[in-house]
Design a protein around this motif. Sequence first.
Motif, PDB file in Angstrom:
ATOM      1  N   UNK A  84       0.836  -1.208   0.000  1.00  0.00           N
ATOM      2  CA  UNK A  84       0.000   0.000   0.000  1.00  0.00           C
ATOM      3  C   UNK A  84       0.869   1.257   0.000  1.00  0.00           C
ATOM      4  N   UNK A  85       0.362   2.363  -0.568  1.00  0.00           N
ATOM      5  CA  UNK A  85       1.117   3.632  -0.609  1.00  0.00           C
ATOM      6  C   UNK A  85       1.012   4.391   0.711  1.00  0.00           C
ATOM      7  N   UNK A  86       1.626   3.845   1.741  1.00  0.00           N
ATOM      8  CA  UNK A  86       1.639   4.477   3.055  1.00  0.00           C
ATOM      9  C   UNK A  86       3.070   4.492   3.575  1.00  0.00           C
ATOM     10  N   UNK A  87       3.353   5.395   4.506  1.00  0.00           N
ATOM     11  CA  UNK A  87       4.659   5.412   5.143  1.00  0.00           C
ATOM     12  C   UNK A  87       4.522   6.058   6.522  1.00  0.00           C
ATOM     13  N   UNK A  88       5.498   5.787   7.382  1.00  0.00           N
ATOM     14  CA  UNK A  88       5.490   6.307   8.744  1.00  0.00           C
ATOM     15  C   UNK A  88       6.864   6.859   9.083  1.00  0.00           C
ATOM     16  N   UNK A  89       6.897   7.805  10.031  1.00  0.00           N
ATOM     17  CA  UNK A  89       8.164   8.432  10.408  1.00  0.00           C
ATOM     18  C   UNK A  89       8.307   8.442  11.922  1.00  0.00           C
ATOM     19  N   UNK A  90       9.463   7.961  12.376  1.00  0.00           N
ATOM     20  CA  UNK A  90       9.845   8.027  13.781  1.00  0.00           C
ATOM     21  C   UNK A  90      11.051   8.948  13.901  1.00  0.00           C
ATOM     22  N   UNK A  91      10.977   9.959  14.778  1.00  0.00           N
ATOM     23  CA  UNK A  91      12.093  10.885  14.986  1.00  0.00           C
ATOM     24  C   UNK A  91      12.596  10.718  16.408  1.00  0.00           C
ATOM     25  N   UNK A  92      13.864  10.386  16.554  1.00  0.00           N
ATOM     26  CA  UNK A  92      14.450  10.182  17.876  1.00  0.00           C
ATOM     27  C   UNK A  92      14.635  11.525  18.577  1.00  0.00           C
ATOM     28  N   UNK A  93      14.760  11.473  19.903  1.00  0.00           N
ATOM     29  CA  UNK A  93      14.945  12.695  20.677  1.00  0.00           C
ATOM     30  C   UNK A  93      16.344  13.247  20.459  1.00  0.00           C
ATOM     31  N   UNK A  94      16.471  14.569  20.533  1.00  0.00           N
ATOM     32  CA  UNK A  94      17.762  15.220  20.344  1.00  0.00           C
ATOM     33  C   UNK A  94      18.736  14.793  21.437  1.00  0.00           C
ATOM     34  N   UNK A  95      19.986  14.612  21.024  1.00  0.00           N
ATOM     35  CA  UNK A  95      21.011  14.251  21.987  1.00  0.00           C
ATOM     36  C   UNK A  95      21.070  12.778  22.312  1.00  0.00           C
ATOM     37  N   UNK A  96      20.166  11.981  21.726  1.00  0.00           N
ATOM     38  CA  UNK A  96      20.167  10.538  21.975  1.00  0.00           C
ATOM     39  C   UNK A  96      20.902   9.833  20.855  1.00  0.00           C
ATOM     40  N   UNK A  97      21.881   9.006  21.190  1.00  0.00           N
ATOM     41  CA  UNK A  97      22.676   8.315  20.176  1.00  0.00           C
ATOM     42  C   UNK A  97      22.351   6.829  20.101  1.00  0.00           C
ATOM     43  N   UNK A  98      21.464   6.341  21.007  1.00  0.00           N
ATOM     44  CA  UNK A  98      21.199   4.905  21.041  1.00  0.00           C
ATOM     45  C   UNK A  98      20.210   4.468  19.970  1.00  0.00           C
ATOM     46  N   UNK A  99      19.451   5.385  19.407  1.00  0.00           N
ATOM     47  CA  UNK A  99      18.497   5.011  18.357  1.00  0.00           C
ATOM     48  C   UNK A  99      18.388   6.132  17.327  1.00  0.00           C
ATOM     49  N   UNK A 100      18.632   5.820  16.049  1.00  0.00           N
ATOM     50  CA  UNK A 100      18.459   6.839  15.003  1.00  0.00           C
ATOM     51  C   UNK A 100      16.976   7.028  14.684  1.00  0.00           C
ATOM     52  N   UNK A 101      16.682   7.949  13.789  1.00  0.00           N
ATOM     53  CA  UNK A 101      15.317   8.110  13.294  1.00  0.00           C
ATOM     54  C   UNK A 101      15.080   7.109  12.169  1.00  0.00           C
ATOM     55  N   UNK A 102      13.789   6.874  11.858  1.00  0.00           N
ATOM     56  CA  UNK A 102      13.469   5.876  10.823  1.00  0.00           C
ATOM     57  C   UNK A 102      12.293   6.339   9.973  1.00  0.00           C
ATOM     58  N   UNK A 103      12.384   6.020   8.688  1.00  0.00           N
ATOM     59  CA  UNK A 103      11.264   6.119   7.759  1.00  0.00           C
ATOM     60  C   UNK A 103      10.847   4.690   7.431  1.00  0.00           C
ATOM     61  N   UNK A 104       9.572   4.380   7.610  1.00  0.00           N
ATOM     62  CA  UNK A 104       9.057   3.043   7.310  1.00  0.00           C
ATOM     63  C   UNK A 104       8.139   3.124   6.101  1.00  0.00           C
ATOM     64  N   UNK A 105       8.492   2.441   5.029  1.00  0.00           N
ATOM     65  CA  UNK A 105       7.691   2.412   3.818  1.00  0.00           C
ATOM     66  C   UNK A 105       6.715   1.245   3.861  1.00  0.00           C
ATOM     67  N   UNK A 106       5.469   1.499   3.474  1.00  0.00           N
ATOM     68  CA  UNK A 106       4.485   0.427   3.360  1.00  0.00           C
ATOM     69  C   UNK A 106       3.663   0.151   4.596  1.00  0.00           C
ATOM     70  N   UNK A 107       3.960   0.802   5.730  1.00  0.00           N
ATOM     71  CA  UNK A 107       3.193   0.538   6.939  1.00  0.00           C
ATOM     72  C   UNK A 107       3.770   1.234   8.144  1.00  0.00           C
ATOM     73  N   UNK A 108       3.562   0.638   9.331  1.00  0.00           N
ATOM     74  CA  UNK A 108       4.052   1.196  10.587  1.00  0.00           C
ATOM     75  C   UNK A 108       4.795   0.116  11.357  1.00  0.00           C
ATOM     76  N   UNK A 109       5.861   0.495  12.042  1.00  0.00           N
ATOM     77  CA  UNK A 109       6.655  -0.436  12.821  1.00  0.00           C
ATOM     78  C   UNK A 109       6.291  -0.306  14.296  1.00  0.00           C
TER      79      UNK A 109
END
Length: 432
Positions: A241-266
């Motif tokens: 499906x033509x959907x996507x989701x975006x996760x943005x990590x908090x500033x100053x946090x190095x343990x998890x990057x941000x993510x773009x998910x194509x096709x759904x949600x993680x």
Amino acid sequence: MHLFPDAVLFITLVSTCAASLLSIPLIGANRPSVNFKRFQPHRAPHRLRASTRVKKLLGLRNNIHRGPKPPDSWKTGPIVDFECMRKAEKPPVSRQDIELQRQNNMHYGKINVGTPGQEFNVTFDIGPSPMWILSIQSTLVLNWEKHQKYNFESSSTYINKGKFFQLKYSFGEVGGYISQDSVSVAGLTVVNQTFGEAIANLDVFADTVIDGVVGLGFRNISHNNETNLLDNMVSQGLLEAPVFSIYISRLGRSDRPSYLTLGGANPDFFTGGFTFVDLTVPHRWQFQMDRIQLFGGKYIFGNGGCQAEIRFSSSMLVGPYADVDRLNAKLGAKNSSLSGPYVLYEFDCSEVDNLPGVEFIINGKKLSLSSKDYVVKWFQEGSITCLSAFRGRKDFTEVNESLWTLGHVFMRGFYTYFDKANSRVGFAKAKH
């Protein structure tokens, strides 16, 4: 006009000699000659007209081929049976994650273009922007050595489109050739993806490592109505499906990057369910927001309804000046001595943890944004200033005077789901 083989050879030799005498890169000898000084920014790119000389060059180029390829390969490209691809043994994936890095308030990820793949850092635009990447033929890029450039001669799947493009952003312009090639992202490969090879006015991302833009928004207001990468993934059976989701990590946090998910949600990036709301403006991520409030409704802003727009290219929360000024006052923020394009407000850093949540009422549901997200720490000359992410502007017209722009700060608090198929956007509490 039909050119006999001897005539083609003679013209090719003459063109090569002329390119050498004029110090024109041989790599571009077959491509249309572009005088970007003639481009008029106020005109739409698809209305540009090529000169008679350019048309002749385009006609000539369509009869020239490289290596063992037949001449018609320039015109038709590889034949792809999309129906066959849909029936292939490998079913479409439900979602695919792309890791995003951050630089200068911009997020970017990696894609590969061509065969073999040439890697580029691109920013993903949730709006109607078409795809474009830097071309090896450009000599107008600042900080040239920081960027990767597309070389069409190095790709066996490249197809010449014989057209020009020009785009105007609020922060600069780009222009160049329209080309077609394979594009791979996160293990998914789209064939015959149309994109722009940018060769002129390329100071847009001069101070970054970003090499181009990939649009994910709605198709029908994209440049030349070309199908974008996400829609091609669906039509070629790569995504469901033509959907996507975006996760943005908090500033100053190095343990998890941000993510773009194509096709759904993680589900790794959010908790609870989604609050969905229909779009109110076609082909834009704009919707009706009931109101913004503090302390369970003791103080209300935008009462009676206001428009809000999700903007991935914006970092802050921008709204009507009067509402923003009153909101910051109720939160205890004072006018800052720092200057910027908007009026800035700052908090006492010792009180940040005690600040209340700001409640966004969307489709009847309350979404509370904590101070960890709406307070931005500014480091300067060894000191820390705690600034409010709520910024006011006074330049609204009667049409958009109630519009709120919800950028990274809002998306950092809420995992955002963009549903093109159903013209809606959804929000769930981000999991940090």
